[in-house]
Design an enzyme around this catalytic site. Structure first.
Site, PDB file in Angstrom:
ATOM      1  N   LEU A   1       0.825  -1.214   0.000  1.00  0.00           N
ATOM      2  CA  LEU A   1       0.000   0.000   0.000  1.00  0.00           C
ATOM      3  C   LEU A   1       0.861   1.266   0.000  1.00  0.00           C
ATOM      4  O   LEU A   1       0.571   2.234   0.700  1.00  0.00           O
ATOM      5  CB  LEU A   1      -0.952   0.007   1.204  1.00  0.00           C
ATOM      6  CG  LEU A   1      -1.983  -1.128   1.253  1.00  0.00           C
ATOM      7  CD1 LEU A   1      -2.815  -1.035   2.522  1.00  0.00           C
ATOM      8  CD2 LEU A   1      -2.874  -1.112   0.023  1.00  0.00           C
ATOM      9  N   CYS A   2       1.946   1.237  -0.771  1.00  0.00           N
ATOM     10  CA  CYS A   2       2.822   2.415  -0.855  1.00  0.00           C
ATOM     11  C   CYS A   2       3.128   2.739  -2.314  1.00  0.00           C
ATOM     12  O   CYS A   2       4.253   3.099  -2.663  1.00  0.00           O
ATOM     13  CB  CYS A   2       4.102   2.192  -0.063  1.00  0.00           C
ATOM     14  SG  CYS A   2       4.947   0.645  -0.414  1.00  0.00           S
ATOM     15  N   GLY A   3       2.118   2.557  -3.156  1.00  0.00           N
ATOM     16  CA  GLY A   3       2.277   2.901  -4.559  1.00  0.00           C
ATOM     17  C   GLY A   3       3.310   2.025  -5.246  1.00  0.00           C
ATOM     18  O   GLY A   3       3.382   0.811  -5.025  1.00  0.00           O
TER      19      GLY A   3
END
Length: 242
Positions: free
Chosen positions: A88-90
């Protein structure tokens, strides 16, 4: 067709989910702000540290310490891969993993089509910092000699000493002839640049390549420096370097 009661229940459920998502967004934004502030605050220190290192490295021909001397034949390379523990950090993890996979592919392509008279291409082993990179490297069957998952959000010098000691010891014992670091350089909240750089041995070539990737501020300051600082080593300089 859903009843009025069922529709109201669904609307309430969506509103509750929205509240939870909003709270998660605020927490993430707060963490991101602290991380960005920490990164930007460390750049001044990194700048002056780099000035000292480059000044010393200009006289590497006078230094016989093994960490400053490149080996003629590169048989084994140690790659330290830095990723996050969570997703969930691109594209943070995806970009650096792609960069590493590209390095593997280039090495494999050259090994499969060797040029006559060329030296054998090196074997690349991995040290993973972060669970995401470790998972990916194991999935493709790479040899991982160590992993580090428990680094805090605010990393201090004592936190990375075990990693640096491992790299230096492996190099000094000739298990590896070169140590690389695969990391992501922060540009902005929406842009991060993946890099793979040589850290051991410290050489003029590797320093020049790293300076060329540090941005215009570093380049311009390095170009403007006409005065070379002469450092005085008290004692044997080869013994002063750990």
């Amino acid at each position: 067709m859903a009843s009025t009661k069922e529709i109201k229940r669904r609307i309430k459920s969506v509103k509750n989910t929205k509240k939870i998502t909003k709270a998660m967004e605020l927490v993430a934004a707060s963490k991101m702000k602290r991380a960005v502030s920490s990164t930007l605050a460390s750049r001044l220190y990194a700048e002056y540290s780099w000035e000292i290192l480059t000044s010393i490295a200009k006289n590497t021909e006078k230094i016989t310490h093994p960490l400053f001397v490149e080996r003629e034949e590169i048989k084994n390379i140690l790659l330290i891969l830095i990723t996050s523990n969570r997703g969930l950090c691109g594209a943070y993890n995806t970009q650096i993993v792609k960069k590493v996979l590209s390095l593997f592919q280039n090495n494999a392509d050259r090994a499969s089509s060797p040029v006559e008279g060329s030296k054998p291409y090196p074997v690349i082993d991995i040290v993973t910092v972060g669970k995401k990179g470790d998972t990916m490297m194991r999935r493709i069957g790479r040899n991982i000699i160590a992993n580090f998952f428990e680094l805090p959000d605010n990393v201090s010098l004592s936190d990375i000493v075990p990693i640096s000691e491992l790299a230096i010891n492996e190099y000094n014992h000739s298990h590896y002839d070169k140590v690389l670091v695969a990391y992501t350089d922060f540009v902005s909240a929406l842009s991060q640049k993946p890099n793979i750089k040589q850290v051991i041995p410290v050489s003029k070539t590797s320093l020049k390549e790293l300076i060329n990737t540090l941005g215009d501020d570093f380049k311009n300051k390095d170009e403007k420096k006409e005065k070379i600082i002469d450092y005085l080593f008290e004692g044997d300089k080869d013994l002063l370097i750990p």
